[in-house]
Design an enzyme around this catalytic site. Structure first.
Site, PDB file in Angstrom:
ATOM      1  N   PRO A  82     129.828 -55.890  -1.081  1.00  0.00           N
ATOM      2  CA  PRO A  82     130.907 -56.148  -0.125  1.00  0.00           C
ATOM      3  C   PRO A  82     131.946 -57.072  -0.760  1.00  0.00           C
ATOM      4  O   PRO A  82     131.603 -57.931  -1.574  1.00  0.00           O
ATOM      5  CB  PRO A  82     130.191 -56.857   1.037  1.00  0.00           C
ATOM      6  CG  PRO A  82     128.744 -56.579   0.851  1.00  0.00           C
ATOM      7  CD  PRO A  82     128.531 -56.421  -0.618  1.00  0.00           C
ATOM      8  N   LYS A  83     133.207 -56.892  -0.400  1.00  0.00           N
ATOM      9  CA  LYS A  83     134.266 -57.767  -0.888  1.00  0.00           C
ATOM     10  C   LYS A  83     134.531 -58.842   0.162  1.00  0.00           C
ATOM     11  O   LYS A  83     135.067 -58.560   1.233  1.00  0.00           O
ATOM     12  CB  LYS A  83     135.548 -56.986  -1.191  1.00  0.00           C
ATOM     13  CG  LYS A  83     136.621 -57.843  -1.857  1.00  0.00           C
ATOM     14  CD  LYS A  83     137.848 -57.039  -2.202  1.00  0.00           C
ATOM     15  CE  LYS A  83     138.850 -57.898  -2.975  1.00  0.00           C
ATOM     16  NZ  LYS A  83     139.267 -59.093  -2.219  1.00  0.00           N
ATOM     17  N   TRP A  84     134.136 -60.067  -0.162  1.00  0.00           N
ATOM     18  CA  TRP A  84     134.253 -61.182   0.770  1.00  0.00           C
ATOM     19  C   TRP A  84     135.668 -61.725   0.782  1.00  0.00           C
ATOM     20  O   TRP A  84     136.282 -61.902  -0.277  1.00  0.00           O
ATOM     21  CB  TRP A  84     133.264 -62.276   0.387  1.00  0.00           C
ATOM     22  CG  TRP A  84     131.864 -61.793   0.448  1.00  0.00           C
ATOM     23  CD1 TRP A  84     131.144 -61.192  -0.551  1.00  0.00           C
ATOM     24  CD2 TRP A  84     131.002 -61.813   1.591  1.00  0.00           C
ATOM     25  NE1 TRP A  84     129.894 -60.847  -0.115  1.00  0.00           N
ATOM     26  CE2 TRP A  84     129.777 -61.216   1.200  1.00  0.00           C
ATOM     27  CE3 TRP A  84     131.143 -62.292   2.892  1.00  0.00           C
ATOM     28  CZ2 TRP A  84     128.705 -61.080   2.086  1.00  0.00           C
ATOM     29  CZ3 TRP A  84     130.089 -62.157   3.767  1.00  0.00           C
ATOM     30  CH2 TRP A  84     128.889 -61.558   3.362  1.00  0.00           C
ATOM     31  N   ASP A 141     136.685 -57.599   3.280  1.00  0.00           N
ATOM     32  CA  ASP A 141     137.943 -57.144   2.702  1.00  0.00           C
ATOM     33  C   ASP A 141     137.859 -55.797   2.002  1.00  0.00           C
ATOM     34  O   ASP A 141     138.844 -55.310   1.496  1.00  0.00           O
ATOM     35  CB  ASP A 141     138.402 -58.210   1.698  1.00  0.00           C
ATOM     36  CG  ASP A 141     139.901 -58.252   1.524  1.00  0.00           C
ATOM     37  OD1 ASP A 141     140.608 -57.687   2.368  1.00  0.00           O
ATOM     38  OD2 ASP A 141     140.364 -58.855   0.542  1.00  0.00           O
ATOM     39  N   GLY A 142     136.676 -55.197   1.912  1.00  0.00           N
ATOM     40  CA  GLY A 142     136.524 -53.955   1.184  1.00  0.00           C
ATOM     41  C   GLY A 142     135.215 -53.930   0.421  1.00  0.00           C
ATOM     42  O   GLY A 142     134.204 -54.494   0.852  1.00  0.00           O
TER      43      GLY A 142
END
Length: 344
Positions: free
Chosen positions: A28-30, A179-180
């Site tokens: 996951p994009k934090w 975020d992505g």
């Protein structure tokens, strides 16, 4: 104390890459502050992506990570703040950004009210051993071993090698404020300052109204174009800015927008005071006001409250659109997702 390197960076991609072509690990994009935690057994420091150390702004992390970490190490990760009731928590960028404050008393107050978490996703050193030359797959294995007994506020980011799972994360985790997705080649060493990772973020478009422009820092041309949307009450609200114009376009925009510039009784351009944040400092945030008539299409990734989270990108002018039609209704709504389910 460890020497804190520049963090490894990512370049954008439109889609999640195929791990069959090159073995990848997806995360996951934090959406937080990039932080590198250096703990030598006595002193803990938090480096940042920029030149400003983050140690003084997160005293609760300094204290708690020193107690939790089993030994000297250098971690790469993200500092985040979560808000909301149990079962419906999400990342809160505004609460996180408020933590950057010059007053120690304010920092201490916010540390108690909105405590931060550190999400670890890479291990650059352990004890006296520099792990940066090792392939990421080995660094990840070592990180899992090091943090096997970690507890909040220290978390180990989840990972998957399955592309379909990463696609699901991209769709679902946005509801928790993420975020992505980031794709990391399993065989690559750590590359400080290099964009060798791949980030996949949400790509959306919206039609917005030009509200004004800021003059470029060089003194001429448009530096950024301020844009807005009409809310349910019919009020036009500033939602962000468009930047990254070429030198030629900056000058051309001044000419193209001249007929829309609001002017006073003496014919002078009317200026407004832009929103100021702790990141702008003493920067001039005034702007030349425009009559809200020109519509443009922009590309954006996500909203933070009622504003675009990041600077948006110009796509095209929309002379066929009426400014009053540019409302919040056109924007995607994201289903909520509990942050606890991402952390688990």
């Amino acid at each position: 104390m460890y020497e804190i390197p520049a963090p490894m960076l990512a370049k954008a991609a439109a889609t999640i890459p195929d791990p069959a072509k090159k073995p990848m690990l997806f995360e996951p994009k934090w959406d937080g502050f990039r932080g590198l935690v250096a703990w030598d057994g006595e002193t803990l420091e938090i480096g940042s992506r920029g030149a400003k150390p983050l140690t003084r702004y997160f005293p609760e992390l300094v204290e708690q990570l020193a107690e939790i970490l089993p030994g000297p190490c250098l971690l790469d990760g993200e500092i985040v703040v979560a808000t909301g009731p149990a079962g419906a928590q999400r990342l809160d960028w505004e609460a996180l950004s408020q933590r950057i404050h010059p007053a120690a008393s304010r920092v201490a107050k916010l540390a108690a009210e909105t405590p931060a978490m550190f999400i670890a996703f890479d291990l650059l050193a352990e004890g006296d051993e520099d792990l940066q030359p090792l392939p990421f797959g080995e660094r990840r294995r070592r990180l899992e071993q090091l943090l096997s007994d970690a507890r909040s506020p220290l978390h180990l980011t989840r990972t998957t090698e399955d592309r379909d799972t990463a696609e699901r994360w991209l769709a679902e985790f946005e509801g928790a404020g993420l975020d992505g997705v980031v794709a990391k080649p399993l065989g690559d060493p750590y590359a400080p300052g290099k964009r060798t990772l791949i980030k996949i973020k949400h790509a959306r478009t919206a039609d917005v109204v030009a509200l004004g422009y800021r003059v470029h820092k060089r003194g001429s041309g448009v530096g950024s174009l301020l844009v807005g949307l009409y809310d349910a009450d019919g009020e036009l609200r500033q939602v962000g800015g468009v930047a990254a114009w070429s030198d030629a376009m900056r000058q051309q925009l001044v000419e193209d927008l001249a007929p829309l510039v609001e002017r006073d009784a003496d014919g002078q351009a009317v200026t407004g005071a832009g929103e100021r944040s702790r990141f702008t400092g003493a920067k001039d945030v005034s702007f030349v006001r425009l009559r809200p008539e020109r519509v443009l299409e922009v590309r954006y990734d996500q909203l933070e409250g009622a504003r675009f989270r990041h600077t948006v990108q110009f796509a095209r002018w929309r002379p066929d659109r009426d400014a009053r039609s540019c409302t919040y209704d056109q924007l995607d709504t994201v289903a909520g997702y509990d942050l606890a389910d991402v952390l688990s």
